[in-house]
Structures are given as structure tokens and as C-alpha cells.
Design an enzyme around this catalytic site. Sequence first.
Site, short mmCIF file in Angstrom:
data_model
loop_
_atom_site.label_atom_id
_atom_site.label_comp_id
_atom_site.label_asym_id
_atom_site.label_seq_id
_atom_site.Cartn_x
_atom_site.Cartn_y
_atom_site.Cartn_z
CE1 TYR A 23 46.73 34.77 54.92
CE2 TYR A 23 46.43 32.41 55.15
CZ TYR A 23 45.92 33.69 55.16
OH TYR A 23 44.59 33.88 55.41
CG HIS A 57 45.65 42.64 55.55
ND1 HIS A 57 45.27 41.96 56.68
CD2 HIS A 57 45.13 43.88 55.65
CE1 HIS A 57 44.54 42.76 57.43
NE2 HIS A 57 44.45 43.94 56.84
#
Length: 152
Positions: free
Chosen positions: A26, A103
Site C-alpha cells: 500500500y 484502489h
Amino acid sequence: MVNTFRILLINGPNLNLLGIREPHIYGYEALSDVVANLYKTSESLGIHMDHFQSNAEHELIECIHKSYKNSDFIIINPAAFTHTSIALRDAFLSVNIAFIEVHLSNIHIREKFRYHSYLSDIALGVICGFGVYGYHCALHMAHKYLSKKINK
């Protein structure tokens, strides 16, 4: 008269731990830094941007409901609720506000349970796999979409 577009940025569960949680997937940047950079970009585009983050599904739904008549566009990273929340889908259908699903990772090359999204087929578009740059791309696309819509 210059129109100021109102864009709402929503971040779902665990994104408050951005930079800490699995940074190899991430990224290493904190959510507060990501949002601060997005505020700068939105100002340069003449956009009024608000941000909301929650780990609770019902709070995200309330935020979407409150955006009715207060937001022109929504950018959302629904995180894990992407794959589970019919209620988020229904909230978007209720307010009828265009949105982009974002995302950080490419959900289509990860675990199979991440492949399905309850939002993708009703979103204006989906951006995934480009880390925090996906938010900037979504912001620019939202601006372009709203500019075209107003000039029709």
C-alpha cells in the site's frame, strides 16, 4: 461566474494505517500526507474537496447519504468493503452521484476474494494498482468529467 466543484474523498477501513500496514503493498506515505497533497491539487484545479475516513461501514454510508446535494462527485477507496458491501452500493444508487472507485493495489492480481467489487459496475470508472497516484488521477478525471458536464 466560475463554478467551484465539490468533490468528496472517502477512504474506507484500515486506510488510516496507510504507511504502516503492509507498506510493500500500500505504500509508505501516511494518509494525512496523501490527503494534504490532494488538497493542494484540488485547490490548483479550483475544486473544493472534503475528506472522510472511517473503519465503520455505517459511517461511510451516512457520509454518502449526507453528500446528497452537497457534493458534485465522489472519489472512494472502499478498501475491504469493496468485496462485501451491498449497503455501500445501495447508498451510491440512492444519492445518484457520479463516483470513481480507487484502489492502491491492483485487486485483480491479488487473492481471488478481492477480484469482485460491488461498486465497479455502477462507478464512472475504476483506478487500481498505481498507489497514491490513483487518487490524483481520479481527482483530475473528476474535474474533467464535471467540466464537460457543466459545458453541455
